[in-house]
Write a protein that holds these residues in place. Structure first.
Motif, mmCIF file in Angstrom:
data_model
loop_
_atom_site.group_PDB
_atom_site.id
_atom_site.type_symbol
_atom_site.label_atom_id
_atom_site.label_comp_id
_atom_site.label_asym_id
_atom_site.label_seq_id
_atom_site.Cartn_x
_atom_site.Cartn_y
_atom_site.Cartn_z
ATOM 1 N N PRO A 1 -2.627 -40.843 -20.853
ATOM 2 C CA PRO A 1 -1.826 -40.053 -19.911
ATOM 3 C C PRO A 1 -1.846 -38.538 -20.171
ATOM 4 C CG PRO A 1 -0.370 -41.169 -21.436
ATOM 5 C CD PRO A 1 -1.763 -41.611 -21.783
ATOM 6 N N PHE A 2 -2.959 -37.935 -19.745
ATOM 7 C CA PHE A 2 -3.096 -36.470 -19.749
ATOM 8 C C PHE A 2 -3.335 -36.037 -18.311
ATOM 9 C CE2 PHE A 2 -4.775 -37.583 -23.985
ATOM 10 C CZ PHE A 2 -4.092 -36.682 -24.788
ATOM 11 N N TRP A 3 -2.839 -34.851 -17.962
ATOM 12 C CA TRP A 3 -3.099 -34.312 -16.627
ATOM 13 C C TRP A 3 -3.465 -32.842 -16.742
ATOM 14 C CZ3 TRP A 3 1.128 -37.247 -17.974
ATOM 15 C CH2 TRP A 3 1.137 -38.536 -17.445
ATOM 16 N N LYS A 4 -4.502 -32.443 -15.985
ATOM 17 C CA LYS A 4 -4.956 -31.049 -15.998
ATOM 18 C C LYS A 4 -4.521 -30.344 -14.731
ATOM 19 C CE LYS A 4 -9.365 -31.564 -18.438
ATOM 20 N NZ LYS A 4 -10.254 -32.662 -18.099
ATOM 21 N N LYS A 5 -3.983 -29.150 -14.917
ATOM 22 C CA LYS A 5 -3.688 -28.281 -13.780
ATOM 23 C C LYS A 5 -4.566 -27.060 -13.959
ATOM 24 C CE LYS A 5 0.564 -26.891 -11.687
ATOM 25 N NZ LYS A 5 1.938 -26.407 -11.928
ATOM 26 N N GLU A 6 -5.337 -26.711 -12.918
ATOM 27 C CA GLU A 6 -6.219 -25.568 -13.100
ATOM 28 C C GLU A 6 -5.683 -24.330 -12.392
ATOM 29 O OE1 GLU A 6 -10.012 -27.004 -11.757
ATOM 30 O OE2 GLU A 6 -9.440 -26.908 -9.663
ATOM 31 N N GLN A 7 -5.911 -23.200 -13.023
ATOM 32 C CA GLN A 7 -5.584 -21.923 -12.426
ATOM 33 C C GLN A 7 -6.895 -21.352 -11.873
ATOM 34 O OE1 GLN A 7 -4.096 -22.521 -15.814
ATOM 35 N NE2 GLN A 7 -2.501 -23.419 -14.539
ATOM 36 N N ILE A 8 -6.876 -21.078 -10.560
ATOM 37 C CA ILE A 8 -8.096 -20.657 -9.866
ATOM 38 C C ILE A 8 -7.923 -19.248 -9.323
ATOM 39 C CG2 ILE A 8 -9.624 -21.174 -7.923
ATOM 40 C CD1 ILE A 8 -8.250 -24.011 -8.010
ATOM 41 N N THR A 9 -8.974 -18.450 -9.453
ATOM 42 C CA THR A 9 -8.951 -17.131 -8.827
ATOM 43 C C THR A 9 -10.002 -17.109 -7.724
ATOM 44 O OG1 THR A 9 -8.337 -16.181 -10.932
ATOM 45 C CG2 THR A 9 -9.059 -14.645 -9.245
ATOM 46 N N GLU A 10 -9.543 -16.842 -6.501
ATOM 47 C CA GLU A 10 -10.440 -16.788 -5.347
ATOM 48 C C GLU A 10 -10.125 -15.540 -4.555
ATOM 49 O OE1 GLU A 10 -12.051 -20.779 -3.180
ATOM 50 O OE2 GLU A 10 -9.909 -20.570 -3.473
ATOM 51 N N ALA A 11 -11.129 -14.726 -4.359
ATOM 52 C CA ALA A 11 -10.965 -13.469 -3.616
ATOM 53 C C ALA A 11 -9.770 -12.681 -4.151
ATOM 54 C CB ALA A 11 -10.795 -13.764 -2.120
ATOM 55 N N GLY A 12 -9.673 -12.625 -5.468
ATOM 56 C CA GLY A 12 -8.613 -11.844 -6.096
ATOM 57 C C GLY A 12 -7.255 -12.528 -6.122
ATOM 58 N N LYS A 13 -7.165 -13.697 -5.477
ATOM 59 C CA LYS A 13 -5.879 -14.400 -5.458
ATOM 60 C C LYS A 13 -5.897 -15.572 -6.426
ATOM 61 C CE LYS A 13 -5.087 -14.688 -0.862
ATOM 62 N NZ LYS A 13 -4.475 -15.256 0.342
ATOM 63 N N THR A 14 -4.793 -15.724 -7.171
ATOM 64 C CA THR A 14 -4.705 -16.801 -8.149
ATOM 65 C C THR A 14 -3.818 -17.925 -7.608
ATOM 66 O OG1 THR A 14 -4.959 -15.192 -9.915
ATOM 67 C CG2 THR A 14 -4.106 -17.331 -10.550
ATOM 68 N N SER A 15 -4.296 -19.134 -7.742
ATOM 69 C CA SER A 15 -3.486 -20.278 -7.327
ATOM 70 C C SER A 15 -3.579 -21.379 -8.381
ATOM 71 C CB SER A 15 -3.965 -20.804 -5.976
ATOM 72 O OG SER A 15 -5.321 -21.157 -6.062
ATOM 73 N N GLU A 16 -2.698 -22.363 -8.270
ATOM 74 C CA GLU A 16 -2.682 -23.466 -9.226
ATOM 75 C C GLU A 16 -2.907 -24.776 -8.494
ATOM 76 O OE1 GLU A 16 -0.034 -22.622 -13.040
ATOM 77 O OE2 GLU A 16 1.075 -23.365 -11.300
ATOM 78 N N ASN A 17 -3.477 -25.716 -9.206
ATOM 79 C CA ASN A 17 -3.910 -26.926 -8.532
ATOM 80 C C ASN A 17 -4.049 -28.069 -9.547
ATOM 81 O OD1 ASN A 17 -5.255 -28.558 -6.653
ATOM 82 N ND2 ASN A 17 -7.241 -27.676 -7.213
ATOM 83 N N TRP A 18 -3.316 -29.188 -9.316
ATOM 84 C CA TRP A 18 -3.489 -30.358 -10.195
ATOM 85 C C TRP A 18 -4.838 -30.991 -9.872
ATOM 86 C CZ3 TRP A 18 -0.465 -31.359 -14.225
ATOM 87 C CH2 TRP A 18 0.839 -30.855 -14.220
ATOM 88 N N LEU A 19 -5.590 -31.322 -10.886
ATOM 89 C CA LEU A 19 -6.891 -31.952 -10.654
ATOM 90 C C LEU A 19 -6.723 -33.365 -10.118
ATOM 91 C CD1 LEU A 19 -8.171 -29.618 -12.279
ATOM 92 C CD2 LEU A 19 -9.631 -31.339 -13.323
ATOM 93 N N ASP A 20 -7.629 -33.775 -9.227
ATOM 94 C CA ASP A 20 -7.666 -35.156 -8.759
ATOM 95 C C ASP A 20 -8.540 -35.962 -9.708
ATOM 96 O OD1 ASP A 20 -6.089 -34.910 -6.494
ATOM 97 O OD2 ASP A 20 -7.771 -34.139 -5.318
ATOM 98 N N ALA A 21 -8.150 -37.213 -9.920
ATOM 99 C CA ALA A 21 -8.976 -38.090 -10.751
ATOM 100 C C ALA A 21 -10.295 -38.343 -10.034
ATOM 101 C CB ALA A 21 -8.245 -39.402 -10.997
ATOM 102 N N LYS A 22 -11.363 -38.486 -10.815
ATOM 103 C CA LYS A 22 -12.678 -38.744 -10.229
ATOM 104 C C LYS A 22 -12.951 -40.244 -10.237
ATOM 105 C CE LYS A 22 -14.750 -34.487 -12.045
ATOM 106 N NZ LYS A 22 -14.357 -34.314 -13.457
ATOM 107 N N THR A 23 -13.379 -40.774 -9.091
ATOM 108 C CA THR A 23 -13.690 -42.209 -9.052
ATOM 109 C C THR A 23 -14.855 -42.513 -9.987
ATOM 110 O OG1 THR A 23 -15.017 -41.789 -7.096
ATOM 111 C CG2 THR A 23 -12.823 -42.688 -6.729
ATOM 112 N N GLY A 24 -15.741 -41.539 -10.178
ATOM 113 C CA GLY A 24 -16.876 -41.731 -11.083
ATOM 114 C C GLY A 24 -16.434 -42.063 -12.499
ATOM 115 N N ASP A 25 -15.302 -41.471 -12.943
ATOM 116 C CA ASP A 25 -14.788 -41.751 -14.288
ATOM 117 C C ASP A 25 -14.320 -43.197 -14.394
ATOM 118 O OD1 ASP A 25 -15.288 -39.236 -15.265
ATOM 119 O OD2 ASP A 25 -13.295 -38.458 -14.786
#
Lengths: 82, 160
Positions: free
Chosen positions: B128-152
């Motif tokens: 039970p670990f969860w990753k939240k990523e901080q993304i910078t796009e066009a100078g704007k920063t946002s946060e986003n919980w990662l979705d699990a990959k079906t491949g995993d």
């Protein structure tokens, strides 16, 4: 009482990390989930997500798993560690 | 403890770790195992085309340790392995930083390779670990919980 804990995106959607439920009227994890869904439309929508996982006392379990007073029940999204 | 005993250690920590120190611990007074296989996972600078600046790792204290111990025991049942060490970092991590370490020793390389990969694959879908990523796009920063990959999930199911 049953201790209920929420993690990650689920905790943020509910704006709740932890709560307690009386063990008297819930027998299974699915019944706990149903009871939580009945709180309001936001909770109902959040718990309608079929990919949510559940654990009882730190072990991943299925929805028909029995619960009793003193148990810790957790709900969380699919895990993304590593 | 004899050299036959499984020496397994699990550490959930905010601090970084040293690959050299971990390998030294796996090898210390261990003359029976000829193979040492290690895996280190690091923070990438990209995910699904987004520019990631950092990650925040959350976990479920208590269940994390229990699930990792269970995974290590499953590995022990399937392969002849000596020592196992699993480290997973939590909190805020930046690009290039180490996130996860799995080290396995064995008499021979096949068991060490297989057990290491198995532990990593199961950690990905069971711990039970969860990753939240901080993304910078066009100078704007946002946060986003990662979705699990079906491949995993598919990869982990290949072992069963």
């Amino acid at each position: 009482m049953i201790k209920i804990v929420f993690f990650a995106a689920l905790r943020e959607q509910l704006d709740c990390a932890e709560l307690s439920l009386s063990a008297d009227d819930v027998k299974t994890v699915n019944e706990v989930k149903q009871r939580l869904s009945d709180r309001n439309s936001q909770w109902r929508q959040t718990f309608s997500n079929a990919s949510l996982l559940s654990a009882v006392n730190h072990d991943m379990v299925a929805g028909d798993h029995l619960v009793k007073s003193g148990d810790e029940v957790a709900f969380f999204p699919p895990v993304t560690g590593g | 403890m004899t050299s036959q005993d499984l020496f397994a250690e699990i550490s959930i920590q905010a601090e970084d770790f040293s690959l050299a120190d971990e390998v030294a611990l796996l090898e210390k007074d261990n003359l029976t195992d000829g193979a040492v296989v290690t895996f280190t996972g690091r923070v990438r600078n990209n995910n699904n085309g987004n520019s990631v600046t950092s990650l925040t790792l959350e976990h479920y204290p208590g269940m994390t340790e229990k699930s990792l111990a269970k995974i290590i025991n499953q590995a022990k049942e399937q392969w002849q392995i000596g020592r196992v060490k699993v480290i997973h970092r939590i909190g805020e991590l930046h690009i290039g930083e180490q996130i996860v370490f799995v080290g396995v020793t064995s008499k021979h390389r096949q068991d060490a390779f297989a057990a290491n990969e198995f532990i990593m694959d199961y950690l990905k879908v069971k711990a039970p670990f969860w990753k939240k990523e901080q993304i910078t796009e066009a100078g704007k920063t946002s946060e986003n919980w990662l979705d699990a990959k079906t491949g995993d999930t598919d990869k982990a199911e290949l072992w069963s």
